[in-house]
Scaffold this motif. Structure first.
Motif, PDB file in Angstrom:
ATOM      1  N   GLU A  58      15.555   8.218   2.566  1.00  0.00           N
ATOM      2  CA  GLU A  58      15.771   7.251   2.992  1.00  0.00           C
ATOM      3  C   GLU A  58      14.025   6.258   3.362  1.00  0.00           C
ATOM      4  O   GLU A  58      14.485   4.791   3.373  1.00  0.00           O
ATOM      5  CB  GLU A  58      15.646   7.635   4.891  1.00  0.00           C
ATOM      6  N   THR A  59      13.363   6.741   2.551  1.00  0.00           N
ATOM      7  CA  THR A  59      11.706   6.391   2.901  1.00  0.00           C
ATOM      8  C   THR A  59      11.322   6.169   1.232  1.00  0.00           C
ATOM      9  O   THR A  59      10.304   5.419   1.132  1.00  0.00           O
ATOM     10  CB  THR A  59      10.960   6.429   3.784  1.00  0.00           C
ATOM     11  N   ARG A  60      11.164   6.956   0.778  1.00  0.00           N
ATOM     12  CA  ARG A  60      11.153   6.613  -1.197  1.00  0.00           C
ATOM     13  C   ARG A  60       9.403   6.600  -0.541  1.00  0.00           C
ATOM     14  O   ARG A  60       8.380   5.697  -1.486  1.00  0.00           O
ATOM     15  CB  ARG A  60      11.599   5.577  -1.236  1.00  0.00           C
ATOM     16  N   PRO A  61       8.109   7.765   0.292  1.00  0.00           N
ATOM     17  CA  PRO A  61       6.944   7.527  -0.365  1.00  0.00           C
ATOM     18  C   PRO A  61       6.392   7.640  -1.405  1.00  0.00           C
ATOM     19  O   PRO A  61       7.349   7.918  -1.702  1.00  0.00           O
ATOM     20  CB  PRO A  61       7.299   8.235   1.264  1.00  0.00           C
ATOM     21  N   TRP A  62       5.251   7.574  -1.118  1.00  0.00           N
ATOM     22  CA  TRP A  62       4.297   7.828  -1.961  1.00  0.00           C
ATOM     23  C   TRP A  62       4.301   9.816  -2.503  1.00  0.00           C
ATOM     24  O   TRP A  62       4.423  10.409  -3.060  1.00  0.00           O
ATOM     25  CB  TRP A  62       3.478   7.436  -2.164  1.00  0.00           C
ATOM     26  N   ALA A  63       4.101   9.819  -0.827  1.00  0.00           N
ATOM     27  CA  ALA A  63       3.649  11.354  -0.418  1.00  0.00           C
ATOM     28  C   ALA A  63       4.580  11.931   1.252  1.00  0.00           C
ATOM     29  O   ALA A  63       4.478  11.087   1.845  1.00  0.00           O
ATOM     30  CB  ALA A  63       2.398  11.920  -0.348  1.00  0.00           C
ATOM     31  N   ILE A 116       1.446  -0.980   0.107  1.00  0.00           N
ATOM     32  CA  ILE A 116       0.102  -0.300  -0.070  1.00  0.00           C
ATOM     33  C   ILE A 116       1.135   1.482  -0.192  1.00  0.00           C
ATOM     34  O   ILE A 116       2.050   1.011   0.639  1.00  0.00           O
ATOM     35  CB  ILE A 116      -0.644  -0.056   1.379  1.00  0.00           C
ATOM     36  N   PRO A 117       0.423   2.168  -0.786  1.00  0.00           N
ATOM     37  CA  PRO A 117       1.662   3.389  -0.677  1.00  0.00           C
ATOM     38  C   PRO A 117       1.665   4.111   0.767  1.00  0.00           C
ATOM     39  O   PRO A 117       0.794   4.275   1.688  1.00  0.00           O
ATOM     40  CB  PRO A 117       0.243   4.472  -1.294  1.00  0.00           C
ATOM     41  N   ILE A 118       2.605   4.685   1.147  1.00  0.00           N
ATOM     42  CA  ILE A 118       2.792   5.212   2.095  1.00  0.00           C
ATOM     43  C   ILE A 118       3.185   6.565   2.158  1.00  0.00           C
ATOM     44  O   ILE A 118       3.228   7.449   1.554  1.00  0.00           O
ATOM     45  CB  ILE A 118       3.906   5.172   2.596  1.00  0.00           C
ATOM     46  N   VAL A 119       2.073   7.241   3.014  1.00  0.00           N
ATOM     47  CA  VAL A 119       2.182   9.114   3.376  1.00  0.00           C
ATOM     48  C   VAL A 119       3.105   9.416   4.441  1.00  0.00           C
ATOM     49  O   VAL A 119       2.625   9.165   5.502  1.00  0.00           O
ATOM     50  CB  VAL A 119       1.052   9.803   3.370  1.00  0.00           C
ATOM     51  N   LEU A 120       4.102   9.300   4.522  1.00  0.00           N
ATOM     52  CA  LEU A 120       5.254  10.060   5.649  1.00  0.00           C
ATOM     53  C   LEU A 120       4.912  11.580   5.821  1.00  0.00           C
ATOM     54  O   LEU A 120       4.525  12.247   5.643  1.00  0.00           O
ATOM     55  CB  LEU A 120       6.843   9.550   4.953  1.00  0.00           C
ATOM     56  N   SER A 121       4.729  11.176   7.347  1.00  0.00           N
ATOM     57  CA  SER A 121       4.911  12.164   7.832  1.00  0.00           C
ATOM     58  C   SER A 121       5.512  12.599   9.917  1.00  0.00           C
ATOM     59  O   SER A 121       5.389  11.663  10.218  1.00  0.00           O
ATOM     60  CB  SER A 121       3.184  13.002   8.304  1.00  0.00           C
ATOM     61  N   GLY A 122       4.985  13.313  10.163  1.00  0.00           N
ATOM     62  CA  GLY A 122       5.662  13.556  11.520  1.00  0.00           C
ATOM     63  C   GLY A 122       6.762  14.243  12.037  1.00  0.00           C
ATOM     64  O   GLY A 122       8.049  13.805  10.988  1.00  0.00           O
ATOM     65  N   GLY A 123       6.556  15.892  12.338  1.00  0.00           N
ATOM     66  CA  GLY A 123       8.022  16.448  12.533  1.00  0.00           C
ATOM     67  C   GLY A 123       8.515  16.327  11.343  1.00  0.00           C
ATOM     68  O   GLY A 123       9.308  17.220  11.606  1.00  0.00           O
ATOM     69  N   LEU A 124       8.192  16.272  10.321  1.00  0.00           N
ATOM     70  CA  LEU A 124       8.900  17.031   8.506  1.00  0.00           C
ATOM     71  C   LEU A 124       8.660  18.720   8.971  1.00  0.00           C
ATOM     72  O   LEU A 124       7.890  18.940   8.942  1.00  0.00           O
ATOM     73  CB  LEU A 124       8.492  16.686   7.349  1.00  0.00           C
ATOM     74  N   ASP A 125      10.301  18.686   8.202  1.00  0.00           N
ATOM     75  CA  ASP A 125      10.341  20.170   7.657  1.00  0.00           C
ATOM     76  C   ASP A 125      10.985  20.172   6.580  1.00  0.00           C
ATOM     77  O   ASP A 125      11.734  19.659   6.062  1.00  0.00           O
ATOM     78  CB  ASP A 125      10.420  21.349   9.346  1.00  0.00           C
ATOM     79  N   SER A 126      11.568  21.566   6.407  1.00  0.00           N
ATOM     80  CA  SER A 126      11.901  22.040   4.725  1.00  0.00           C
ATOM     81  C   SER A 126      13.115  21.684   4.911  1.00  0.00           C
ATOM     82  O   SER A 126      14.428  20.870   3.807  1.00  0.00           O
ATOM     83  CB  SER A 126      12.085  23.931   4.052  1.00  0.00           C
ATOM     84  N   GLY A 127      14.178  21.523   6.389  1.00  0.00           N
ATOM     85  CA  GLY A 127      15.711  21.111   6.348  1.00  0.00           C
ATOM     86  C   GLY A 127      15.329  19.549   6.636  1.00  0.00           C
ATOM     87  O   GLY A 127      16.657  18.626   6.144  1.00  0.00           O
ATOM     88  N   ASN A 128      14.753  18.510   7.313  1.00  0.00           N
ATOM     89  CA  ASN A 128      14.862  17.283   7.092  1.00  0.00           C
ATOM     90  C   ASN A 128      14.226  16.446   5.965  1.00  0.00           C
ATOM     91  O   ASN A 128      14.657  15.196   5.774  1.00  0.00           O
ATOM     92  CB  ASN A 128      14.372  16.503   8.914  1.00  0.00           C
ATOM     93  N   VAL A 129      12.856  16.927   4.996  1.00  0.00           N
ATOM     94  CA  VAL A 129      12.532  16.443   4.273  1.00  0.00           C
ATOM     95  C   VAL A 129      13.148  15.282   2.995  1.00  0.00           C
ATOM     96  O   VAL A 129      12.931  14.618   3.013  1.00  0.00           O
ATOM     97  CB  VAL A 129      11.217  17.027   3.964  1.00  0.00           C
TER      98      VAL A 129
END
Ligand SMILES: O=C(O)c1ccccc1N[C@@H]1O[C@H](COP(=O)(O)O)[C@@H](O)[C@H]1O
Length: 210
Positions: A171-176, A152-165
């Protein structure tokens, strides 16, 4: 592949328009009263009206009663639902709308099992687990816990910002990717410059040679 981008917790139509112009694929509206980003139905209608075609409007709910969700759906044109509580597959499916199922990455979560149980979801949205708070905390989780292959596709979230996205995508190759706190100047208040910077970081990562 292009990484899709969702900017969540918008309450200002101007911010929604800006996010879309900069390249966001989806904007999120938070229908959860306890959130600093909670939006009324009237304001949600105004934000949704500012969203241009081909950009999705996503409604976020946390264990909301069915009647409440139906009340929102009657007035706000939502393209996708995001369930961020403990909703069962049946509770997510009963609106006949495409949906994302959030998974808070607490100790011992089995994403393979989740993917099978929520196979009718468009994607699993992975967020940090912070006890007592359903989401939107600005906290990260260990991205190494995401299995490489999921059905199933993955949407990565949680503490993302312009510096770490960028690193998160590598590292994770998410769909979004999905962000809320990381594009705010103060809690609950979006910062247009941070929205732009976040989207640029994702776009830069997408064109970076492997
Ligand atoms: O944004 C909120 O206030 C919120 C409230 C309740 C559940 C989820 C919420 N937001 C979602 O949480 C994740 C992570 O957000 P952050 O970038 O760490 O602040 C994201 O998917 C938001 O859509």
């Amino acid at each position: 592949m292009r990484t899709r981008i969702k900017i969540c917790g918008l309450r200002d139509p101007g911010h929604a328009k800006l996010a879309a112009q900069e390249g966001a694929d989806a904007i999120g509206l938070v229908f959860h009263a306890a959130s600093p980003r909670a939006i009324s139905i009237e304001d949600a209608m105004r934000v949704a009206a500012a969203v241009p075609p081909f950009v999705m409007t996503v409604g976020l709910f946390v264990d909301a009663p069915e009647s409440e969700i139906r009340r929102v759906l009657e007035r706000v044109p939502l393209d996708l639902l995001q369930f961020h509580g403990n909703e069962t597959p049946g509770e997510c499916e009963r609106f006949g709308k495409p949906f994302l199922r959030a998974v808070r990455m607490e100790e011992g979560v089995d994403l393979v099992e989740y993917a099978h149980r929520f196979s009718s979801a468009k994607a699993l949205l992975l967020d940090a687990h912070v006890p007592g708070v359903p989401g939107g905390t600005g906290h990260r989780f260990d991205w190494g816990r995401i299995p490489r292959e999921l059905p199933i596709p993955i949407v990565l979230s949680g503490g993302l910002d312009s510096g770490n996205v960028g690193q998160a995508i590598r590292e994770t190759r998410p769909w979004a990717v999905d962000v809320s706190s990381g594009v705010e100047g103060q809690r609950g208040v979006k910062d247009p410059a941070k929205i732009t910077a976040f989207i640029r970081s994702v776009q830069r990562e997408d064109v970076r040679p492997a």
